[in-house]
Design an enzyme around this catalytic site. Structure first.
Site, PDB file in Angstrom:
ATOM      1  N   SER A 193      -2.803   2.941   8.117  1.00  0.00           N
ATOM      2  CA  SER A 193      -2.204   1.589   8.514  1.00  0.00           C
ATOM      3  C   SER A 193      -3.442   1.023   9.371  1.00  0.00           C
ATOM      4  CB  SER A 193      -0.855   1.604   8.947  1.00  0.00           C
ATOM      5  OG  SER A 193       0.202   1.846   7.985  1.00  0.00           O
ATOM      6  N   HIS A 243      -6.866  13.095  -1.655  1.00  0.00           N
ATOM      7  CA  HIS A 243      -6.128  12.043  -0.737  1.00  0.00           C
ATOM      8  C   HIS A 243      -4.577  12.248  -0.890  1.00  0.00           C
ATOM      9  CE1 HIS A 243      -4.260   8.217  -0.086  1.00  0.00           C
ATOM     10  NE2 HIS A 243      -5.546   7.871   0.777  1.00  0.00           N
ATOM     11  N   GLY A 247      -7.282   1.734   4.025  1.00  0.00           N
ATOM     12  CA  GLY A 247      -6.884   1.424   2.744  1.00  0.00           C
ATOM     13  C   GLY A 247      -6.525  -0.232   2.810  1.00  0.00           C
ATOM     14  N   GLY A 248      -5.352  -0.668   2.887  1.00  0.00           N
ATOM     15  CA  GLY A 248      -5.085  -2.050   2.519  1.00  0.00           C
ATOM     16  C   GLY A 248      -6.144  -3.124   3.177  1.00  0.00           C
ATOM     17  N   ASN A 263     -11.041   2.681   1.356  1.00  0.00           N
ATOM     18  CA  ASN A 263     -10.358   3.214  -0.065  1.00  0.00           C
ATOM     19  C   ASN A 263      -9.545   2.112  -0.673  1.00  0.00           C
ATOM     20  OD1 ASN A 263      -9.146   4.501  -1.880  1.00  0.00           O
ATOM     21  ND2 ASN A 263      -7.843   5.401  -0.574  1.00  0.00           N
ATOM     22  N   TRP A 264     -10.080   1.463  -1.762  1.00  0.00           N
ATOM     23  CA  TRP A 264      -9.507   0.460  -2.462  1.00  0.00           C
ATOM     24  C   TRP A 264      -8.545   0.795  -3.225  1.00  0.00           C
ATOM     25  CZ3 TRP A 264     -14.103  -3.124  -4.486  1.00  0.00           C
ATOM     26  CH2 TRP A 264     -14.763  -3.740  -3.353  1.00  0.00           C
ATOM     27  N   LYS A 265      -8.453   2.038  -3.318  1.00  0.00           N
ATOM     28  CA  LYS A 265      -7.332   2.830  -4.362  1.00  0.00           C
ATOM     29  C   LYS A 265      -7.572   2.066  -5.679  1.00  0.00           C
ATOM     30  CE  LYS A 265      -4.456   3.215  -0.263  1.00  0.00           C
ATOM     31  NZ  LYS A 265      -3.376   3.789   0.301  1.00  0.00           N
ATOM     32  N   GLY A 282      -0.198   3.061   4.439  1.00  0.00           N
ATOM     33  CA  GLY A 282       0.196   2.016   3.760  1.00  0.00           C
ATOM     34  C   GLY A 282       1.681   1.551   4.286  1.00  0.00           C
ATOM     35  N   GLU A 320      -5.046  11.900   7.939  1.00  0.00           N
ATOM     36  CA  GLU A 320      -4.383  10.900   7.164  1.00  0.00           C
ATOM     37  C   GLU A 320      -2.642  11.342   7.404  1.00  0.00           C
ATOM     38  OE1 GLU A 320      -6.512   7.655   5.201  1.00  0.00           O
ATOM     39  OE2 GLU A 320      -5.831   9.165   3.811  1.00  0.00           O
ATOM     40  N   GLU A 379      -2.071  10.458  -1.762  1.00  0.00           N
ATOM     41  CA  GLU A 379      -1.602   9.991  -3.009  1.00  0.00           C
ATOM     42  C   GLU A 379      -2.002  10.961  -4.236  1.00  0.00           C
ATOM     43  OE1 GLU A 379      -3.151   5.988  -2.560  1.00  0.00           O
ATOM     44  OE2 GLU A 379      -1.905   5.889  -1.034  1.00  0.00           O
TER      45      GLU A 379
HETATM   46  C1  PEP Z   1      -5.662   5.217   2.605  1.00  0.00           C
HETATM   47  O1  PEP Z   1      -5.579   4.870   1.496  1.00  0.00           O
HETATM   48  O2  PEP Z   1      -6.280   6.309   3.040  1.00  0.00           O
HETATM   49  C2  PEP Z   1      -4.879   4.595   3.807  1.00  0.00           C
HETATM   50  C3  PEP Z   1      -5.217   5.013   4.914  1.00  0.00           C
HETATM   51  O3  PEP Z   1      -4.351   3.459   3.441  1.00  0.00           O
HETATM   52  P1  PEP Z   1      -3.842   2.449   4.506  1.00  0.00           P
HETATM   53  O4  PEP Z   1      -5.031   1.998   5.359  1.00  0.00           O
HETATM   54  O5  PEP Z   1      -3.433   1.083   3.638  1.00  0.00           O
HETATM   55  O6  PEP Z   1      -2.433   2.890   5.191  1.00  0.00           O
END
Ligand code: PEP
Length: 253
Positions: A210, A94, A231-232, A9-11, A170, A164, A96
């Site tokens: 994470s 999600h 994500g990241g 997930n590049w957000k 994040g 999640e 966010e």
């Molecule tokens: C996400 O965006 O769904 C996520 C899990 O982010 P991260 O891996 O950066 O915690």
């Protein structure tokens, strides 16, 4: 037999040219990996360019969101049919989107129905906040998100649920693998309560929060966890490929 699935997930990161470059950097490594479904979730604006780039590849695309209406006066929104021309998957609910854009379980539910209607596979995100966890309500929150978010949905084995925990996204503070596995089991039980047991057994459950190349192995070896929503770490080509490689190796073992 559930096929593991890793989605990046590049957000709201990467312009179109940066997205193309990132996929070019990842693709040679990704193409060598078998036995894992590989999904990239870039911003909407890059989907077309990446679809072209990935036309001879098994790497799949996902949108990060959609609107549930088919078309019309909904300025700024993107319909399920529009997404379907470009993607196999769509992330829905999600945390966010729930936190910053007020998405409720009811809206998530409408979006899941709308996605399935056009043949898109939803990756439905659920997870508790730190506050709810500290109140001892993590299980109740997640079971409620499953029950309400999937109400009336004809579940199929291609659907994916991402567990999640909000406090892990994040933050660099991942859930413990034991806890992630326990919550994944609870999700499967919650699905069994609203569908056929065979479907609950076949649905894939990802852990997200994470995840990195350094900790993916601890999650992926757990029985109830079928992959990760990353994500990241999905914005770093070598790290994302390493996450895929480890998943393929450990799930095969
Ligand atoms: C996400 O965006 O769904 C996520 C899990 O982010 P991260 O891996 O950066 O915690």
């Amino acid at each position: 037999m559930r096929i593991p699935i890793i989605a990046g997930n590049w957000k709201m990161n990467a312009t179109v040219s940066e997205a193309v470059q990132l996929v070019r950097d990842m693709l040679p490594g990704m193409e060598k990996i078998d036995g894992v479904e590989k999904v990239i979730c870039p911003p909407f604006v890059s989907l077309w360019a990446l679809k072209d780039l990935l036309k001879n590849s098994v790497v799949k695309l996902a949108a990060q969101n959609l609107y549930y209406q088919e078309k019309g006066a909904y300025t700024g929104e993107v319909s399920p049919g529009m997404v379907r021309e470009l993607c196999d998957y769509v992330i829905i609910g999600h945390s966010e989107r729930r936190a910053y854009f007020g998405e409720t379980d009811e809206l998530v539910n409408r979006k899941v129905h709308a996605a399935l209607k056009v043949g898109l596979n939803p990756i439905v995100c659920v997870g508790e906040t730190l506050e709810k966890r500290e109140q001892g309500k993590a299980e109740e929150v997640v079971a409620g998100q499953i029950k309400n978010g999937l109400a009336g949905v004809e579940l199929g084995p291609t659907m994916v649920i991402a567990y999640e925990p909000v406090w892990a996204i994040g933050t660099g503070r991942a859930a413990t693998p034991d806890d992630a596995n326990r919550m994944a089991k609870l999700i499967r039980e919650s699905i069994a309560a609203i569908s056929a047991p065979a479907l609950a057994r076949d649905i894939r459950i990802q852990y997200g929060g994470s995840v990195t190349a350094s900790n993916i192995a601890e999650f992926i070896v757990r029985k109830e966890i079928d992959g990760a929503l990353v994500g990241g770490a999905s914005l770093k080509a070598a790290e994302f490929v390493s996450i895929l490689e480890q998943t393929a190796r450990l799930k095969k073992a």
